[in-house]
Design a protein around this motif. Structure first.
Motif, PDB file in Angstrom:
ATOM      1  N   THR A  23      -9.664   4.943  -6.866  1.00 24.42           N
ATOM      2  CA  THR A  23     -10.476   6.213  -6.673  1.00 24.42           C
ATOM      3  C   THR A  23      -9.458   7.243  -7.204  1.00 24.42           C
ATOM      4  O   THR A  23      -8.209   7.231  -7.210  1.00 24.42           O
ATOM      5  CB  THR A  23     -11.075   6.230  -5.350  1.00 24.42           C
ATOM      6  OG1 THR A  23      -9.796   6.728  -4.485  1.00 24.42           O
ATOM      7  CG2 THR A  23     -11.611   5.343  -4.721  1.00 24.42           C
ATOM      8  N   ARG A  24     -10.216   8.516  -7.593  1.00 25.95           N
ATOM      9  CA  ARG A  24      -9.468   9.515  -8.063  1.00 25.95           C
ATOM     10  C   ARG A  24      -8.567  10.095  -6.830  1.00 25.95           C
ATOM     11  O   ARG A  24      -7.078  10.473  -6.961  1.00 25.95           O
ATOM     12  CB  ARG A  24     -10.487  10.868  -8.167  1.00 25.95           C
ATOM     13  CG  ARG A  24      -9.663  11.841  -8.869  1.00 25.95           C
ATOM     14  CD  ARG A  24     -10.531  12.926  -9.566  1.00 25.95           C
ATOM     15  NE  ARG A  24      -9.982  13.945 -10.310  1.00 25.95           N
ATOM     16  CZ  ARG A  24      -9.899  13.937 -11.798  1.00 25.95           C
ATOM     17  NH1 ARG A  24     -10.153  12.576 -12.413  1.00 25.95           N
ATOM     18  NH2 ARG A  24      -9.130  14.714 -12.528  1.00 25.95           N
TER      19      ARG A  24
ATOM     20  N   ASP B 207      -8.204  11.164 -18.949  1.00 29.61           N
ATOM     21  CA  ASP B 207      -8.745  11.954 -17.995  1.00 29.61           C
ATOM     22  C   ASP B 207      -9.347  13.475 -18.419  1.00 29.61           C
ATOM     23  O   ASP B 207     -10.336  13.729 -18.368  1.00 29.61           O
ATOM     24  CB  ASP B 207      -7.932  12.105 -16.805  1.00 29.61           C
ATOM     25  CG  ASP B 207      -8.606  12.659 -15.608  1.00 29.61           C
ATOM     26  OD1 ASP B 207      -9.635  12.348 -15.158  1.00 29.61           O
ATOM     27  OD2 ASP B 207      -8.507  13.992 -15.376  1.00 29.61           O
TER      28      ASP B 207
ATOM     29  N   ASP C 242     -13.350   7.621 -18.678  1.00 30.79           N
ATOM     30  CA  ASP C 242     -13.380   7.034 -17.125  1.00 30.79           C
ATOM     31  C   ASP C 242     -12.350   6.088 -16.870  1.00 30.79           C
ATOM     32  O   ASP C 242     -12.048   5.053 -17.170  1.00 30.79           O
ATOM     33  CB  ASP C 242     -14.576   6.318 -16.878  1.00 30.79           C
ATOM     34  CG  ASP C 242     -14.904   5.770 -15.335  1.00 30.79           C
ATOM     35  OD1 ASP C 242     -13.822   5.996 -14.534  1.00 30.79           O
ATOM     36  OD2 ASP C 242     -15.799   5.342 -15.257  1.00 30.79           O
TER      37      ASP C 242
ATOM     38  N   GLU D  50     -12.303  15.498  -3.715  1.00 33.60           N
ATOM     39  CA  GLU D  50     -11.728  14.370  -4.808  1.00 33.60           C
ATOM     40  C   GLU D  50     -12.083  15.121  -6.155  1.00 33.60           C
ATOM     41  O   GLU D  50     -11.080  15.080  -7.008  1.00 33.60           O
ATOM     42  CB  GLU D  50     -12.352  13.241  -4.413  1.00 33.60           C
ATOM     43  CG  GLU D  50     -11.624  12.075  -5.280  1.00 33.60           C
ATOM     44  CD  GLU D  50     -12.089  10.658  -5.081  1.00 33.60           C
ATOM     45  OE1 GLU D  50     -11.659   9.556  -4.642  1.00 33.60           O
ATOM     46  OE2 GLU D  50     -13.758  10.424  -4.993  1.00 33.60           O
ATOM     47  N   LYS D  51     -13.384  15.302  -6.327  1.00 32.94           N
ATOM     48  CA  LYS D  51     -13.717  15.683  -7.756  1.00 32.94           C
ATOM     49  C   LYS D  51     -13.183  16.972  -8.208  1.00 32.94           C
ATOM     50  O   LYS D  51     -12.883  17.201  -9.466  1.00 32.94           O
ATOM     51  CB  LYS D  51     -15.254  15.988  -7.761  1.00 32.94           C
ATOM     52  CG  LYS D  51     -15.859  14.724  -7.599  1.00 32.94           C
ATOM     53  CD  LYS D  51     -17.435  14.860  -7.608  1.00 32.94           C
ATOM     54  CE  LYS D  51     -18.330  13.657  -7.605  1.00 32.94           C
ATOM     55  NZ  LYS D  51     -19.892  13.571  -7.853  1.00 32.94           N
ATOM     56  N   ARG D  52     -12.465  17.766  -7.236  1.00 24.84           N
ATOM     57  CA  ARG D  52     -11.860  19.309  -7.635  1.00 24.84           C
ATOM     58  C   ARG D  52     -10.189  18.764  -7.851  1.00 24.84           C
ATOM     59  O   ARG D  52      -9.659  19.854  -8.194  1.00 24.84           O
ATOM     60  CB  ARG D  52     -12.111  20.260  -6.811  1.00 24.84           C
ATOM     61  CG  ARG D  52     -13.434  20.727  -6.775  1.00 24.84           C
ATOM     62  CD  ARG D  52     -13.589  21.749  -5.528  1.00 24.84           C
ATOM     63  NE  ARG D  52     -12.811  22.877  -5.907  1.00 24.84           N
ATOM     64  CZ  ARG D  52     -12.813  23.851  -4.919  1.00 24.84           C
ATOM     65  NH1 ARG D  52     -13.400  23.818  -3.934  1.00 24.84           N
ATOM     66  NH2 ARG D  52     -11.971  24.697  -5.232  1.00 24.84           N
TER      67      ARG D  52
END
Length: 296
Positions: free
Chosen positions: A180-181, A115, A120, A6-8
């Motif tokens: 969520t992302r 973003d 956030d 997710e974070k990538r």
């Protein structure tokens, strides 16, 4: 891209890739360059000590204010497509060119810029509508940001009164949930499913929607996408018949399968608090409504 942690996930690159599949003529490099120049201009206008709220205000001013930075031509809502039906108007390249967008392109661009500037933010759903959620770093408070109305804050109550959103739907995260992302990424990719349906590439459309639900199993929106998909296929294949008795016997198993699947996914959404909204009166008068749901 969607299979990455997710974070990538790079939301801009994902949006550009989706738009390129929808319209292969898009110049991705030029669209990316335009986006980066916008981010750079906003960054330069900010003091190094800018708060998250000040950064959001700078984005709002850049997009919707009039000034030399946009040749006094701010981004505006396209009233020729109030329901956001045009696929072309949902693409970033067209939004940059015309400076007119809808409830898809407008919140997506604002969210992508925010973003990139480290805020956030995420997307969020309302009935037949997308907005942006912003969490203020200093206070931890989360706000609805309405990109289709100058990027100002909007209260939950406004969506409840204007779009018939219920308290239960908010509590259960059906609407106005901060995605969520991963959910935001799949919301961007959801356009592919719509495009494949337009092209009658139904297997590809269903694959997009089902992959989204597998990765986001609690997402009511993706349940509704699949349920709506089966409704569209049913309409395309069987709306020409007035009664089921007119359908050839060999085709009835297909008819019953589509109805069953349509009901299955809408019932999954209802189990999580979703309730079908009545059609807009003006729209109902203007055109024939295609139901999202068949059978009982």
């Amino acid at each position: 891209m969607l299979l990455q942690p997710e974070k990538r996930i790079d939301l801009l690159e994902l949006k550009l890739a989706v738009d390129k599949i929808i319209d292969p003529s898009i110049d991705v490099a030029a669209t990316r360059s335009k986006f980066e120049s916008m981010v750079s201009a906003i960054q330069k206008s900010l003091p190094t000590t800018a708060s998250s709220g000040e950064t959001l205000q700078a984005i709002r001013q850049y997009l919707y204010g009039k000034g030399p930075w946009n040749n006094f031509q701010p981004f505006q809502y396209d009233f020729n497509d109030p329901d956001g039906k045009s696929m072309h108007l949902k693409l970033l390249s067209n939004y940059f060119l015309t400076r007119k967008g809808n409830c898809v392109s407008m919140p997506i661009l604002m969210m992508l810029i925010a973003d990139r500037l480290g805020l956030d933010v995420s997307l969020s759903y309302a009935p037949a509508h997308i907005l942006m959620k912003f969490t203020e770093a200093e206070s931890g408070k989360t706000f609805n940001v309405e990109a289709t109305s100058g990027g100002g804050f909007s209260r939950d109550q406004w969506y409840q009164e204007s779009m018939s959103v219920t308290d239960e739907e908010i509590r259960n995260g059906v609407y106005l949930k901060k995605l969520t992302r991963m959910e935001t990424a799949y919301a961007l990719a959801d356009l592919l499913g719509e495009r494949y349906i337009d092209l009658k590439a139904y297997d590809k459309a269903l694959d997009v929607f089902k992959r989204a639900l597998i990765r986001n199993p609690n997402s009511v929106q993706f349940m509704l996408s699949i349920g709506g998909y089966y409704a569209k296929i049913y309409a395309a294949e069987f709306d020409k018949y007035e009664r089921i008795s007119e359908v050839p016997l060999k085709d009835r198993p297909r008819l019953y399968f589509l109805r069953e699947q349509n009901q299955k996914y809408f019932q999954m959404a209802e189990a999580r608090g979703w309730r079908e909204k009545p059609p807009k009166p003006a729209q109902a008068l203007k055109e024939k409504q295609t139901p999202n749901r068949y059978g009982t």
